[in-house]
Design a protein around this motif. Sequence first.
Motif, PDB file in Angstrom:
ATOM      1  N   GLY A  17     -12.651   0.479  -2.875  1.00  0.00           N
ATOM      2  CA  GLY A  17     -11.720   0.549  -1.685  1.00  0.00           C
ATOM      3  C   GLY A  17     -10.516   1.154  -1.958  1.00  0.00           C
ATOM      4  N   GLN A  18      -9.732   0.117  -2.950  1.00  0.00           N
ATOM      5  CA  GLN A  18      -8.511   0.535  -3.419  1.00  0.00           C
ATOM      6  C   GLN A  18      -8.283   1.874  -3.815  1.00  0.00           C
ATOM      7  OE1 GLN A  18      -7.831  -2.729  -5.809  1.00  0.00           O
ATOM      8  NE2 GLN A  18      -6.903  -3.967  -4.294  1.00  0.00           N
ATOM      9  N   VAL A  20     -10.143   4.670  -3.139  1.00  0.00           N
ATOM     10  CA  VAL A  20     -10.087   5.625  -2.284  1.00  0.00           C
ATOM     11  C   VAL A  20      -8.741   5.328  -1.257  1.00  0.00           C
ATOM     12  CG1 VAL A  20     -11.219   6.077  -0.061  1.00  0.00           C
ATOM     13  CG2 VAL A  20     -12.568   5.537  -1.856  1.00  0.00           C
ATOM     14  N   ARG A  21      -8.377   4.348  -0.814  1.00  0.00           N
ATOM     15  CA  ARG A  21      -7.214   4.474  -0.119  1.00  0.00           C
ATOM     16  C   ARG A  21      -5.666   4.816  -1.097  1.00  0.00           C
ATOM     17  NH1 ARG A  21      -9.331  -0.739   1.157  1.00  0.00           N
ATOM     18  NH2 ARG A  21      -7.816  -1.882  -0.382  1.00  0.00           N
ATOM     19  N   PHE A  22      -5.956   4.492  -2.156  1.00  0.00           N
ATOM     20  CA  PHE A  22      -4.836   5.067  -3.213  1.00  0.00           C
ATOM     21  C   PHE A  22      -5.237   6.432  -3.363  1.00  0.00           C
ATOM     22  CE2 PHE A  22      -3.187   6.278  -7.282  1.00  0.00           C
ATOM     23  CZ  PHE A  22      -2.031   5.770  -7.214  1.00  0.00           C
ATOM     24  N   ILE A  24      -6.016   8.663  -1.043  1.00  0.00           N
ATOM     25  CA  ILE A  24      -5.531   9.301   0.242  1.00  0.00           C
ATOM     26  C   ILE A  24      -4.085   9.057   0.471  1.00  0.00           C
ATOM     27  CG2 ILE A  24      -5.607   8.918   2.779  1.00  0.00           C
ATOM     28  CD1 ILE A  24      -8.674   7.879   2.500  1.00  0.00           C
ATOM     29  N   ALA A  25      -3.536   7.755   0.191  1.00  0.00           N
ATOM     30  CA  ALA A  25      -1.981   7.524   0.320  1.00  0.00           C
ATOM     31  C   ALA A  25      -1.477   8.473  -1.012  1.00  0.00           C
ATOM     32  CB  ALA A  25      -1.714   6.092  -0.221  1.00  0.00           C
ATOM     33  N   HIS A  67       1.538   2.418  -0.265  1.00  0.00           N
ATOM     34  CA  HIS A  67       0.617   1.667  -1.279  1.00  0.00           C
ATOM     35  C   HIS A  67       0.761   0.221  -0.804  1.00  0.00           C
ATOM     36  CE1 HIS A  67      -0.553   5.079  -3.266  1.00  0.00           C
ATOM     37  NE2 HIS A  67       0.733   5.259  -3.717  1.00  0.00           N
ATOM     38  N   TRP A  70      -0.958  -0.580   2.362  1.00  0.00           N
ATOM     39  CA  TRP A  70      -2.294   0.214   2.882  1.00  0.00           C
ATOM     40  C   TRP A  70      -3.071   0.144   1.487  1.00  0.00           C
ATOM     41  CZ3 TRP A  70      -4.763   5.251   2.757  1.00  0.00           C
ATOM     42  CH2 TRP A  70      -5.775   5.343   3.530  1.00  0.00           C
ATOM     43  N   SER A  71      -2.588   0.771   0.637  1.00  0.00           N
ATOM     44  CA  SER A  71      -3.646   0.681  -0.573  1.00  0.00           C
ATOM     45  C   SER A  71      -3.893  -0.405  -1.150  1.00  0.00           C
ATOM     46  CB  SER A  71      -2.789   1.985  -1.578  1.00  0.00           C
ATOM     47  OG  SER A  71      -2.634   3.269  -0.958  1.00  0.00           O
ATOM     48  N   ARG A  73      -2.926  -3.634   0.075  1.00  0.00           N
ATOM     49  CA  ARG A  73      -2.827  -4.732   0.978  1.00  0.00           C
ATOM     50  C   ARG A  73      -3.624  -5.736   0.582  1.00  0.00           C
ATOM     51  NH1 ARG A  73      -6.167  -1.339   4.560  1.00  0.00           N
ATOM     52  NH2 ARG A  73      -8.151  -2.358   4.795  1.00  0.00           N
TER      53      ARG A  73
END
Length: 139
Positions: A17-18, A20-22, A24-25, A67, A70-71, A73
């Motif tokens: 999850g991190q 994927v968020r990383f 995107i961010a 980051h 969100w990335s 959090r």
Amino acid sequence: MAALSKLDDWRRSEVFGQLVRFAIAGGITTAIYTVVYSPLAKYRITSEQVANLAGYLVAMVSGYLIHSRWSFRGHGADAGQTTKRFFAVSLVSYGANTLWVWLLTDDAMLAGPWWWPLVPVLFVTPLVTFMLNRLWVFA
């Protein structure tokens, strides 16, 4: 069958999850860097290195906000320690991107076009910064 089960477990993991968020961010932050760097370098408003510095400064501030909120959090470290570490990693990122710009565009080196550094900026530097952010900054 066991391999599919392990893949599914990994896909559900916190690290995935991190990542994927990383991605995107990081994509957003890299786009911000590119939007600042590209016109400055392409139209020779300034040197590629000054354009790189301008892109870095804008991307660093936006990257920290994205980051930290969100990335990564809820991943760990307190805000004071995180800020210092994030800045240190951003300097590593800046150093890497400065190396790419120098190596690929400087007349004493490969003397390539202004856009050549964007390739490693997009594909190499983010991998290094993800690992440093994951294992040290937001640990």
